[in-house]
Design a protein around this motif. Structure first.
Motif, short mmCIF file in Angstrom:
data_model
loop_
_atom_site.label_atom_id
_atom_site.label_comp_id
_atom_site.label_asym_id
_atom_site.label_seq_id
_atom_site.Cartn_x
_atom_site.Cartn_y
_atom_site.Cartn_z
N PRO A 1 10.29 -0.45 10.79
CA PRO A 1 10.43 -1.67 10.28
C PRO A 1 10.30 -2.96 11.18
O PRO A 1 10.72 -2.60 12.52
CB PRO A 1 11.99 -1.95 9.78
CG PRO A 1 12.26 -0.58 9.53
CD PRO A 1 11.30 0.39 10.40
N GLY A 2 9.45 -3.86 10.89
CA GLY A 2 9.16 -4.93 12.00
C GLY A 2 7.78 -4.95 12.47
O GLY A 2 7.33 -5.84 12.89
N ASP A 3 7.08 -3.81 12.30
CA ASP A 3 5.72 -3.69 12.76
C ASP A 3 4.84 -4.33 11.58
O ASP A 3 5.12 -4.65 10.50
CB ASP A 3 5.31 -2.15 12.46
CG ASP A 3 5.48 -1.37 13.76
OD1 ASP A 3 5.96 -2.06 14.84
OD2 ASP A 3 5.59 -0.20 13.78
N ILE A 4 3.87 -5.01 12.34
CA ILE A 4 2.84 -5.92 11.26
C ILE A 4 1.77 -5.32 11.30
O ILE A 4 0.99 -4.76 12.33
CB ILE A 4 2.79 -7.41 12.06
CG1 ILE A 4 3.86 -8.02 12.03
CG2 ILE A 4 1.56 -8.13 11.16
CD1 ILE A 4 4.70 -8.52 11.11
N VAL A 5 1.12 -4.85 10.24
CA VAL A 5 -0.22 -4.06 10.03
C VAL A 5 -1.10 -5.39 9.19
O VAL A 5 -0.87 -5.85 8.26
CB VAL A 5 -0.15 -3.09 8.98
CG1 VAL A 5 -1.46 -2.30 8.74
CG2 VAL A 5 1.11 -2.10 9.64
N LYS A 6 -2.39 -5.45 10.00
CA LYS A 6 -3.46 -6.11 9.38
C LYS A 6 -4.75 -5.36 8.96
O LYS A 6 -5.10 -4.53 9.70
CB LYS A 6 -4.07 -7.28 10.28
CG LYS A 6 -2.84 -8.21 10.88
CD LYS A 6 -3.53 -9.41 11.75
CE LYS A 6 -2.31 -10.17 12.21
NZ LYS A 6 -2.74 -11.31 13.21
N VAL A 7 -5.05 -5.51 7.77
CA VAL A 7 -6.07 -4.55 7.29
C VAL A 7 -7.08 -5.48 6.76
O VAL A 7 -6.99 -6.32 5.90
CB VAL A 7 -5.68 -3.73 6.10
CG1 VAL A 7 -6.76 -2.87 5.56
CG2 VAL A 7 -4.34 -3.06 6.64
N GLU A 8 -8.36 -5.37 7.28
CA GLU A 8 -9.49 -6.19 7.04
C GLU A 8 -9.85 -6.08 5.70
O GLU A 8 -9.95 -5.07 4.90
CB GLU A 8 -10.87 -5.42 7.92
CG GLU A 8 -11.87 -6.54 7.69
CD GLU A 8 -13.14 -5.95 8.66
OE1 GLU A 8 -14.15 -5.46 8.17
OE2 GLU A 8 -12.73 -5.94 9.96
N ASP A 9 -10.11 -7.13 4.82
CA ASP A 9 -10.44 -7.43 3.49
C ASP A 9 -9.14 -6.97 2.51
O ASP A 9 -9.56 -6.73 1.39
CB ASP A 9 -11.80 -6.60 3.24
CG ASP A 9 -12.77 -7.14 3.75
OD1 ASP A 9 -12.80 -8.25 4.14
OD2 ASP A 9 -13.82 -6.47 4.07
N CYS A 10 -8.10 -6.97 3.32
CA CYS A 10 -7.03 -6.51 2.41
C CYS A 10 -5.61 -7.21 2.57
O CYS A 10 -5.03 -7.68 1.43
CB CYS A 10 -6.39 -4.98 2.73
SG CYS A 10 -5.50 -4.15 1.22
N GLY A 11 -5.45 -7.66 3.66
CA GLY A 11 -4.18 -8.50 3.93
C GLY A 11 -3.56 -8.15 5.25
O GLY A 11 -3.88 -7.28 6.06
N THR A 12 -2.46 -8.92 5.38
CA THR A 12 -1.35 -8.71 6.41
C THR A 12 -0.05 -8.21 5.82
O THR A 12 0.21 -8.90 4.73
CB THR A 12 -1.28 -9.97 7.18
OG1 THR A 12 -2.55 -10.22 7.82
CG2 THR A 12 -0.42 -9.90 8.44
N PHE A 13 0.64 -7.16 6.46
CA PHE A 13 1.69 -6.65 5.84
C PHE A 13 2.80 -6.50 6.99
O PHE A 13 2.41 -6.32 8.09
CB PHE A 13 1.19 -5.21 5.36
CG PHE A 13 0.35 -5.36 4.28
CD1 PHE A 13 0.66 -5.59 2.79
CD2 PHE A 13 -0.90 -4.99 4.37
CE1 PHE A 13 -0.41 -5.67 2.09
CE2 PHE A 13 -1.95 -5.14 3.62
CZ PHE A 13 -1.83 -5.36 2.23
#
Length: 71
Positions: free
Chosen positions: A54-66
């Protein structure tokens, strides 16, 4: 930024990519990571087994930021 809730202490990156609907299979997750299209906390990540907490930020190209969030 969309929050993705997990029910455990951590989630592996490939499972997270499926949960966030960025990919539908483990093979697609592997290919996406090999392309360098995934950032975890602003750092390129290629390990499918990377543990996200929890707290990690995941950015996925052409999908979004989570953001990983605890439930």
């Amino acid at each position: 930024m969309k929050q993705i809730f997990i029910h455990s202490e951590y989630i592996k990156l490939d499972q997270f990519l499926k949960l966030s609907d960025c990919v539908s299979t483990g093979g697609m997750a592997k290919a996406l990571l090999a392309e360098g299209a995934v950032l975890v906390n602003d750092e390129k990540e290629e390990r499918r087994g990377r543990k996200l907490v929890p707290g990690d930020i995941v950015k996925v190209e052409d999908c979004g930021t989570f953001q990983v969030a605890a439930q």
